[in-house]
Write a protein that holds these residues in place. Structure first.
Motif, short mmCIF file in Angstrom:
data_model
loop_
_atom_site.label_atom_id
_atom_site.label_comp_id
_atom_site.label_asym_id
_atom_site.label_seq_id
_atom_site.Cartn_x
_atom_site.Cartn_y
_atom_site.Cartn_z
N ARG A 176 -5.12 -2.34 -11.67
CA ARG A 176 -3.85 -2.67 -11.04
C ARG A 176 -4.00 -2.79 -9.52
O ARG A 176 -4.88 -2.17 -8.92
CB ARG A 176 -2.82 -1.59 -11.38
N THR A 177 -3.13 -3.57 -8.92
CA THR A 177 -3.09 -3.71 -7.46
C THR A 177 -1.93 -2.87 -6.94
O THR A 177 -0.78 -3.09 -7.32
CB THR A 177 -2.91 -5.18 -7.05
N SER A 210 -3.65 -15.20 -8.01
CA SER A 210 -3.56 -15.02 -6.56
C SER A 210 -3.78 -16.35 -5.85
O SER A 210 -4.48 -17.25 -6.36
CB SER A 210 -4.58 -13.98 -6.09
N TRP A 252 0.04 -12.71 -4.54
CA TRP A 252 -0.39 -12.50 -5.93
C TRP A 252 0.81 -12.14 -6.78
O TRP A 252 1.80 -11.60 -6.29
CB TRP A 252 -1.48 -11.44 -6.04
N THR A 253 0.74 -12.46 -8.03
CA THR A 253 1.80 -12.15 -8.98
C THR A 253 1.17 -11.68 -10.27
O THR A 253 0.13 -12.18 -10.68
CB THR A 253 2.72 -13.37 -9.21
N GLU A 254 1.80 -10.67 -10.89
CA GLU A 254 1.26 -10.05 -12.10
C GLU A 254 2.28 -10.08 -13.22
O GLU A 254 3.49 -10.03 -12.98
CB GLU A 254 0.91 -8.58 -11.84
N THR A 259 5.55 -7.56 -12.99
CA THR A 259 5.44 -6.55 -11.93
C THR A 259 6.38 -6.90 -10.78
O THR A 259 6.27 -7.99 -10.18
CB THR A 259 4.00 -6.46 -11.41
N ARG A 298 -3.18 -11.53 -13.64
CA ARG A 298 -2.85 -11.61 -12.22
C ARG A 298 -3.37 -12.95 -11.67
O ARG A 298 -4.53 -13.31 -11.90
CB ARG A 298 -3.47 -10.45 -11.44
#
Length: 921
Positions: A251-252, A144, A181-183, A230, A142
């Motif tokens: 996890r977010t 951010s 944010w990106t996962e 995600t 992840r």
């Protein structure tokens, strides 16, 4: 018993172990460690006297210890705590580039993670190396970002994020205070994972936080792809926290309250076992609707595939419920159970490809109540799987470590193709396994002897070690490496040519290095051959000086002549007639037919009085027709005139070429050894001369808008030759000196003296390699196979000349270099503004120029199959032009208005076809 952990203080919340024999609902674990050893473990139970087993405790500790939590921009050695108590460390040990920055004071109320960041002003690609990881295991990564106006510019950046050599996401912020944010969940392809930020416009990339979490024990469904991005992760019925300590993948979750029905919750703990284990608190909230629940989302891009997993736990009814699931109203509905106070995930085994997604949850009977607790949606990502040849990677990293090289060398040395390591040249003949063919380590402060790691670079052709502080003798392997052609080790006081010992049969009083022999012998042979040819030509010309002039050759119909005279043989059958292709007569030049006599040409040019240009294939003279129209007459060299019957056939074909972006072909003369080509006269000279004019003459100054329009015009002309002529025509000599300008500075492509027609569609033409150095397609040069993509390569060089103002070849600090190599190397440092012609004085749109840079690089791919067609180039240039017009609010967009081209993809070569050029005739 000693447990090896980082020397930090850990605090963790207990979770229920998977064995039903041990139930621990609410407890805190405090672990104090120093120098890798646990000193004290404290377990405090809140609501039960039962204890957690040592085995489960070790497992929990082990998962947490494999976390990598980076607060980017923290000073080295510093740590911080996030909102749920996780410890974050400085990112200094994971990256060798970038600058530490702090957000502006008005943004200091944000979470502590976003008070600092790392900015990257110096290189195009900057990479974190996350290690250790286990190859083949899955991890959740992840990243951010919060801009926070850290640079005081109030310019929201846009840049690309890569996972190793694979594109991950495009980061585009819409507000200085917003957190993005990106996962991605990905299987490690080696013992480390690289996360790279790539500069794509004028604003520097940055990053606030970077996290890595083990996920193999959760997302280990063997039927799922190894990489998942995600897309969304929703916790229905919740307006609370987004992360939970009992989520081992950390996890977010995005909270949702009332988006899918009526919110409901319970205080009873609900466990999730098996795949996709979710935190209990996620299952303790839900939303329900007696009329059914609809979950919708749209495909982000055409062709993308998605997987999903839905989580259900019965917290509405005091019994098990029965529901059905339908995807896009397809029948039959899928039935499943919702257990009371227990969990049941429903997920797709294989990806779906729909433009719009609609998942409908309904009751299986009249007493059922549709419910949803949470769901996750993932975009399927299939990595290309490319990596630089393994032995080359081992060698180059060994060289880096041996000399402790202070360069931005991280991730893959050659991939992505646009962003190789500084000083590293690669060959992409095999796109999935490129090899290192050049290495420039000049002035890199190298010390010590020459490493044996260089010997492992079996494909290297050039090696520059000059300007360092190396010592010792030059090893023998440098003289025996089969591919090595250029070796520079000058400016090393310890090295002299006499020290080289490359003769394996024993030392010689004055040995000659094999590398010198390999260079000098071919050069000597070539010089001898040239001398012989010159002598023969001189004698032949001298013998012909006393021969009376031949009678004038009568004008005959245009029939391709035989390249070699066929002697008459008694009783031999007559030679077969040369087939002719019917050619529709083109509109003649006023007052003349398309064929001129030699006497006509002499009269038109006033006996070749005014020379206006000269090139490798002939000299150009100014001429004037009887009615006063000026023309340019090219006197083709004798060698060119006698090439073969194909030349005459191509001349006949060129008389049919008529396009506003091409200099008009007026006719030709072919009498004996005399061959002349007659063209429309262009009063503005050629583009190369204009770009070379350093006087900054304002009346002739080229703005970026004018340069872009010239590129569109030339590209449109080439597109016409390739797609609008039958048979297609390859220009074969596209360069700025063959781009002529009229009195209004409109550009047109000229000089078809080397053009070739393709008579078999989609098949390359085998031909003698011809063209101009610096513009010749390397694939054509290597194979002799000429295709339309050869013109595309040359056009890519022209684009770089338009951007930089520099010629295809120039001298930099006394060293000859190509504009392409110079531009690519400069771009690697991250500031593409350095390559832009300073005469533009900053009067340009950075995104516009960057788009053209990407287009130029795509056109210069080593393999022709990977280059775009000229039609796709016209489409892209027109889109750039239209965007500029929209930004400025002027003019009418170029043809193609109302259509939005897709992103220009360098590797997949996917485009949206848009008609921007005139229909070819």
């Amino acid at each position: 018993m000693a447990f090896h952990l980082p020397s930090i203080y850990l605090e963790r919340r207990c979770v229920r172990p998977f064995s039903e024999r041990f139930i621990t609902y609410n407890c805190d674990i405090k672990i104090e460690a120093a120098e890798g050893l646990i000193l004290r473990i404290s377990v405090v139970f809140m609501d039960t006297a039962k204890s957690i087993t040592a085995k489960k405790l070790i497992r929990l500790i082990g998962i947490r210890s494999r976390y990598i939590s980076l607060n980017c921009g923290l000073p080295e050695g510093s740590t911080s705590l996030d909102e749920i108590g996780y410890t974050y460390t400085s990112d200094q040990a994971y990256i060798a580039s970038g600058e530490i920055k702090e957000v502006a004071t008005q943004f200091a109320s944000s979470p502590v993670m976003y008070h600092t960041l790392r900015s990257f002003p110096n290189y195009r690609r900057n990479c974190y190396t996350l290690t250790p990881v286990t190859q083949g295991k899955k991890y959740l990564i992840r990243a951010s970002f919060m801009y926070g106006n850290y640079d005081g510019q109030n310019l929201l950046p846009t840049f690309d994020l890569y996972l190793g050599a694979e594109p991950w996401d495009t980061v585009k912020l819409d507000n200085a205070s917003h957190i993005l944010w990106t996962e991605i969940i990905a299987a490690a392809q080696s013992s480390n994972i690289s996360v790279c930020l790539v500069k794509t416009a004028g604003v520097n990339p940055f990053i606030s936080g970077l996290e890595l979490r083990p996920a193999d024990d959760i997302y280990n469904n063997t039927q799922w792809p190894s990489w998942l991005k995600t897309y969304m992760r929703i916790n229905a019925g919740s307006n609370g926290p987004s992360r939970f300590k009992d989520d081992t993948a950390d996890r977010t979750w995005t909270s949702d309250y009332g988006g899918y029905g009526l919110p409901v919750n319970t205080t009873t703990r609900i466990e999730s076992t098996g795949l996709f284990r979710v935190p209990s608190m996620v299952l303790q909230t839900a939303e329900y609707s007696k009329s059914g629940i609809n979950i919708r989302w749209k495909q982000a891009a055409k062709g993308e595939e998605y997987l999903f997993v839905l989580y259900f736990a019965g917290i509405v009814l005091n019994r098990q419920d029965n529901l059905t699931l339908t995807i896009n109203e397809q029948q039959p509905p899928f039935p499943f159970d919702v257990p009371y106070m227990d969990s049941n995930p429903v997920f797709s085994n294989t990806p779906f490809d729909f433009e719009d997604y609609l998942i409908t949850l309904a009751g299986a009977n009249l007493t059922s109540v549709p419910i949803i607790n949470a769901f996750e949606v993932y975009k399927v990502y299939e990595p290309a799987g490319g990596a630089t040849y393994g032995q080359d990677v081992e060698a180059i990293t060994g060289i880096r470590d041996y000399y402790k090289i202070k360069k931005n060398w991280a991730s893959d040395p050659c991939l992505p193709e646009l962003y190789p390591w500084e000083g590293v040249n690669c060959s992409y003949g095999n796109p999935k396994s490129p090899t290192i063919t050049g290495l420039d380590l000049s002035n890199s402060e190298l010390q010590g002897s020459i490493s044996t790691e260089f010997e492992k670079l079996i494909s290297i052709q050039s090696l520059n070690l000059s300007g360092n502080h190396l010592n010792g003798s030059i090893p023998e392997f440098l003289g025996t490496m089969k591919s090595l052609r250029t070796l520079l080790i000058k400016k090393n006081p310890m090295y002299r040519l006499k020290n080289i010992r490359l003769d394996c049969h024993g030392p010689d009083p004055d040995p000659v290095p094999k590398l010198v022999i390999a260079i000098c012998v071919p050069v000597a042979v070539v010089l001898i051959i040239i001398a012989i040819i010159c002598i023969v030509l001189f004698k032949r010309r001298h013998r012909h000086t006393n021969i009376p002039a031949p009678r004038p050759t009568p004008v005959v119909p245009v029939v391709p002549p035989s390249p070699i005279p066929v002697p008459e043989v008694p009783n031999a059958p007559p030679p077969a007639p040369v087939p002719t292709v019917p050619v529709a007569p083109p509109p003649p030049v006023p007052g003349h037919e398309n064929r001129f006599s030699y006497s006509d040409i002499v009269q038109i040019t006033n006996n070749f009085r005014t020379e206006i240009g000269k090139g490798g294939s002939g000299t150009v003279y100014l001429g004037q027709l009887s009615h006063g129209r000026q023309v340019a007459v090219k006197k083709v060299t004798r060698t060119e005139a006698l090439r073969s019957r194909e030349f005459s056939a191509e001349i006949a074909a060129l008389t049919q070429v008529h396009h506003r972006s091409l200099v008009s072909f007026g006719g030709f003369c072919e009498e004996g050894d005399n061959m002349m080509l007659v063209y429309e006269y262009m009063a503005g000279g050629n583009l190369r001369e204009l770009l070379s004019d350093k006087t900054d003459n304002k009346s002739m100054f080229l703005t970026w808008d004018k340069r872009l329009q010239m590129a569109i015009s030339v590209a449109t002309g080439l597109d016409y030759l390739h797609a609008g002529c039958n048979p297609p025509i390859i220009h074969r000599d596209v360069k700025t000196s063959n781009i002529l300008l009229d009195g209004n500075m409109e550009a047109r492509l000229a000089d078809f003296g080397l053009s070739r027609a393709i008579y078999a569609e989609n098949e390359p033409v085998s031909t003698l390699v011809m063209g101009t150095t610096g513009y010749i397609d390397p694939e054509y040069y290597r194979t002799g196979k000429l295709t339309t993509k050869s013109d595309v390569f040359s056009f890519g060089v022209v684009l770089f000349e338009l951007i930089t103002g520099r010629p295809a070849f120039f001298s930099e600090n006394g060293i000859p270099t190509s504009v392409v190599q110079w531009a690519k190397t400069t771009i690697q440092y991250g500031d593409f503004h350095r390559i832009i012609d300073p005469r533009l004085r900053g009067q340009y749109d950075a995104d516009s120029i960057w788009s053209v840079i990407e287009l130029a690089i795509a056109s210069l791919q080593e393999s022709g199959d990977r280059r775009p067609t000229m039609h796709k180039i016209v489409t892209k240039l027109a889109a750039v032009k239209n965007k500029e017009k929209r930004l400025l609010g002027i003019g009418t967009p170029t043809a193609g208005e109302g259509s939005t081209p897709s992103e220009f993809l360098m590797d997949s070569t996917t485009y949206v076809e848009i008609e921007t050029a005139p229909k070819p005739r």
